[in-house]
Design a protein around this motif. Structure first.
Motif, mmCIF file in Angstrom:
data_model
loop_
_atom_site.group_PDB
_atom_site.id
_atom_site.type_symbol
_atom_site.label_atom_id
_atom_site.label_comp_id
_atom_site.label_asym_id
_atom_site.label_seq_id
_atom_site.Cartn_x
_atom_site.Cartn_y
_atom_site.Cartn_z
ATOM 1 N N TYR A 188 -1.699 6.512 -7.938
ATOM 2 C CA TYR A 188 -2.329 5.395 -7.246
ATOM 3 C C TYR A 188 -3.783 5.339 -7.657
ATOM 4 O O TYR A 188 -4.417 6.343 -7.958
ATOM 5 C CB TYR A 188 -2.186 5.507 -5.729
ATOM 6 C CG TYR A 188 -2.413 6.884 -5.170
ATOM 7 C CD1 TYR A 188 -3.675 7.310 -4.806
ATOM 8 C CD2 TYR A 188 -1.347 7.762 -5.032
ATOM 9 C CE1 TYR A 188 -3.875 8.575 -4.304
ATOM 10 C CE2 TYR A 188 -1.536 9.035 -4.524
ATOM 11 C CZ TYR A 188 -2.805 9.433 -4.158
ATOM 12 O OH TYR A 188 -3.004 10.688 -3.664
ATOM 13 N N SER A 189 -4.289 4.128 -7.690
ATOM 14 C CA SER A 189 -5.693 3.921 -8.018
ATOM 15 C C SER A 189 -6.168 2.657 -7.322
ATOM 16 O O SER A 189 -5.376 1.780 -6.976
ATOM 17 C CB SER A 189 -5.884 3.816 -9.532
ATOM 18 O OG SER A 189 -5.142 2.724 -10.034
ATOM 19 N N THR B 38 -7.414 -0.882 -6.754
ATOM 20 C CA THR B 38 -7.338 -2.159 -7.458
ATOM 21 C C THR B 38 -8.367 -3.148 -6.910
ATOM 22 O O THR B 38 -8.610 -4.175 -7.518
ATOM 23 C CB THR B 38 -5.921 -2.764 -7.364
ATOM 24 O OG1 THR B 38 -5.528 -2.820 -5.990
ATOM 25 C CG2 THR B 38 -4.918 -1.909 -8.127
ATOM 26 N N GLU C 21 -7.842 -1.938 -1.553
ATOM 27 C CA GLU C 21 -6.465 -2.117 -2.011
ATOM 28 C C GLU C 21 -6.152 -1.045 -3.050
ATOM 29 O O GLU C 21 -6.991 -0.737 -3.889
ATOM 30 C CB GLU C 21 -6.313 -3.509 -2.626
ATOM 31 C CG GLU C 21 -4.928 -3.809 -3.136
ATOM 32 C CD GLU C 21 -4.867 -5.154 -3.828
ATOM 33 O OE1 GLU C 21 -4.479 -6.132 -3.163
ATOM 34 O OE2 GLU C 21 -5.214 -5.219 -5.017
ATOM 35 N N GLY D 1 -3.184 0.352 -5.905
ATOM 36 C CA GLY D 1 -1.977 0.089 -6.682
ATOM 37 C C GLY D 1 -1.192 1.386 -6.783
ATOM 38 O O GLY D 1 -1.728 2.404 -7.229
ATOM 39 N N SER E 138 2.016 3.361 -8.324
ATOM 40 C CA SER E 138 3.014 3.308 -9.396
ATOM 41 C C SER E 138 3.914 4.533 -9.316
ATOM 42 O O SER E 138 3.471 5.623 -8.978
ATOM 43 C CB SER E 138 2.338 3.238 -10.767
ATOM 44 O OG SER E 138 1.541 4.376 -10.978
ATOM 45 N N ARG F 99 1.215 -3.096 -4.746
ATOM 46 C CA ARG F 99 -0.140 -3.038 -4.188
ATOM 47 C C ARG F 99 -0.051 -2.902 -2.672
ATOM 48 O O ARG F 99 0.848 -3.434 -2.052
ATOM 49 C CB ARG F 99 -0.918 -4.296 -4.532
ATOM 50 C CG ARG F 99 -1.174 -4.465 -6.000
ATOM 51 C CD ARG F 99 -1.851 -5.813 -6.254
ATOM 52 N NE ARG F 99 -1.800 -6.172 -7.636
ATOM 53 C CZ ARG F 99 -2.749 -5.900 -8.516
ATOM 54 N NH1 ARG F 99 -3.830 -5.265 -8.135
ATOM 55 N NH2 ARG F 99 -2.614 -6.256 -9.776
#
Length: 188
Positions: A88-89, A91, A110, A112, A114, A140
């Motif tokens: 996750y990072s 966004t 927010e 993202g 993955s 997201r």
């Protein structure tokens, strides 16, 4: 008119000659021995994620009623999954100095999320998997900011963000397992 009648004639002739579409893995996944879905192997630091993805795959396969799922048996076809990566990072970020934090501190608004998993289908009669493929999903999620202003609880943001991340696992799992099902029964 001639074209329409030719197409209709062609359709009737194909339906009468015994031509049928076949799934690529039909002999493996529709075996009377059944398919056993093992609990996914979790190679990430996200505790419990393997259960969410295993359950989503079982639910997807059961809901289609094409594949006979069975208990663990040495003769049944084995469907093995691995959760290989969850990342996750940010966004999107809140502005600098958000709600009384220091001006240089930015917080994500927010994230993202993955996920990468791989699936292998093993028939005990063969040495190698009859199907292996990697799948990925992305979603997201908004990160709540209801405690980030509390100077008494500077670590409150971490657990809130983590629960937000985990909240999208079921949706990502549904999206990925639909892709898995489509690939397992893909018509060739």
């Amino acid at each position: 008119m001639f074209l329409k009648s030719s197409l209709i004639l062609l359709l009737f002739s194909l339906s009468g000659c015994g031509y049928t579409l076949s799934h690529r893995l039909k002999s493996s996944i529709t075996s009377p021995r059944g398919v056993f879905v093992r609990v996914f192997d979790n190679q990430t630091d996200e505790v419990g994620a393997e259960i969410i993805f295993t359950n989503a795959l079982i639910h997807e396969l059961q809901s289609r009623r094409e594949i006979d799922l069975t208990e663990d048996d040495k003769n049944s076809v084995q469907l093995l999954g691995t959760v290989s990566k969850i990342g996750y990072s940010a966004t999107a970020n809140y502005g600098n100095g958000f709600r009384g934090l220091q001006p240089w501190v930015t917080l994500p608004s927010e994230l993202g999320v993955s996920v990468e998993i791989s699936i292998s289908l093993y028939d005990p009669k063969g040495e190698f998997p009859s199907f292996t493929k990697a799948f990925s999903g992305f979603q997201r999620v908004a990160v709540p900011s209801n405690r980030t202003y509390d100077v008494e609880a500077p670590s409150a943001f971490g657990p809130i963000a983590q629960s937000s991340i985990e909240s999208v696992y079921p949706e990502i799992a549904r999206l990925i397992t639909r892709d898995i099902y489509d690939d397992l029964v893909e018509i060739f």
